[in-house]
Design an enzyme around this catalytic site. Structure first.
Site, mmCIF file in Angstrom:
data_model
loop_
_atom_site.group_PDB
_atom_site.id
_atom_site.type_symbol
_atom_site.label_atom_id
_atom_site.label_comp_id
_atom_site.label_asym_id
_atom_site.label_seq_id
_atom_site.Cartn_x
_atom_site.Cartn_y
_atom_site.Cartn_z
ATOM 1 N N SER A 157 0.785 -1.232 0.000
ATOM 2 C CA SER A 157 0.000 0.000 0.000
ATOM 3 C C SER A 157 0.817 1.283 0.000
ATOM 4 C CB SER A 157 -0.940 0.017 1.213
ATOM 5 O OG SER A 157 -1.814 -1.089 1.153
ATOM 6 N N THR A 158 2.018 1.249 0.550
ATOM 7 C CA THR A 158 2.822 2.480 0.625
ATOM 8 C C THR A 158 4.238 2.223 0.144
ATOM 9 O OG1 THR A 158 3.655 2.095 2.862
ATOM 10 C CG2 THR A 158 1.502 3.180 2.674
#
Length: 197
Positions: free
Chosen positions: A10-11
């Site tokens: 996600s990041t």
């Protein structure tokens, strides 16, 4: 037949080494990977490239389903895409595998559950609208401009002394609210045709 992998974190700070190792052990020689939120399909460009690359007989391999789909509806849409080109999907950590009949059966159950959920949401929405009407409330947002202020605003606009922007500041509403108020008075038939009464 080719095993095509897809890995996502996600990041930018997260590491997808675990996913890459698992996909490599599953026989994936090509792996699409990205660091992007799963909240929108638009933001997942590598997923779009991965899905576009699949051909008949290919198997899309993921570490977990939540790496590829943000919801059941999203998953079903991806499965429809795979089916349209004759590809299948397999998760290396979950019992999702459309390369066999049991996996296809599980997907059909998920599809039925999703359809039931959509129908129930629609029924609740309609019931809520009916209940609101019975209580004297019209569906939709309440107007930001009071009924007493609206004619004054329109009158000031029609006088030519004020612009939309000046009126929006004076009445502390958005420019679009000012325009809607003016249209309701000056072009009522057009406004009703658009269903914004």
């Amino acid at each position: 037949m080719a095993f095509i992998g897809y890995a996502r974190v996600s990041t930018q700070d997260q590491d997808n080494a675990l996913q890459l190792d698992a996909l490599g052990k599953a026989g994936c020689h090509v792996i699409y990977q990205e660091k992007a939120s799963g909240s929108t399909r638009r933001g997942r460009q590598e997923l779009a490239r991965c899905l576009a690359s699949l051909e008949k007989g290919d198997v899309l391999v993921v570490y977990k389903i939540d790496r590829i789909a943000r919801s059941l509806f999203d998953l079903l849409e991806i499965l429809r895409q795979l089916e349209s080109v004759g590809a299948t999907i397999k998760s290396v950590t979950e019992p999702l595998d459309t390369t066999n009949s049991m996996g296809v059966f599980v997907i059909q159950i998920l599809g039925a559950v999703a359809q039931l959920e959509r129908s129930m949401i629609r029924e609740r929405s309609i019931a809520g609208q009916i209940a609101a009407r019975e209580r004297g409330r019209l569906p939709g947002r309440s107007r930001n401009l009071s009924k007493s202020d609206e004619p004054m605003l329109v009158s000031e606009y029609l006088s030519g002394a004020f612009t939309y922007e000046q009126l929006s500041r004076k009445y502390q509403v958005s420019i679009s609210t000012v325009k809607r108020a003016v249209y309701r008075i000056t072009k009522p038939s057009d406004y009703l045709k658009r269903g914004k009464c």
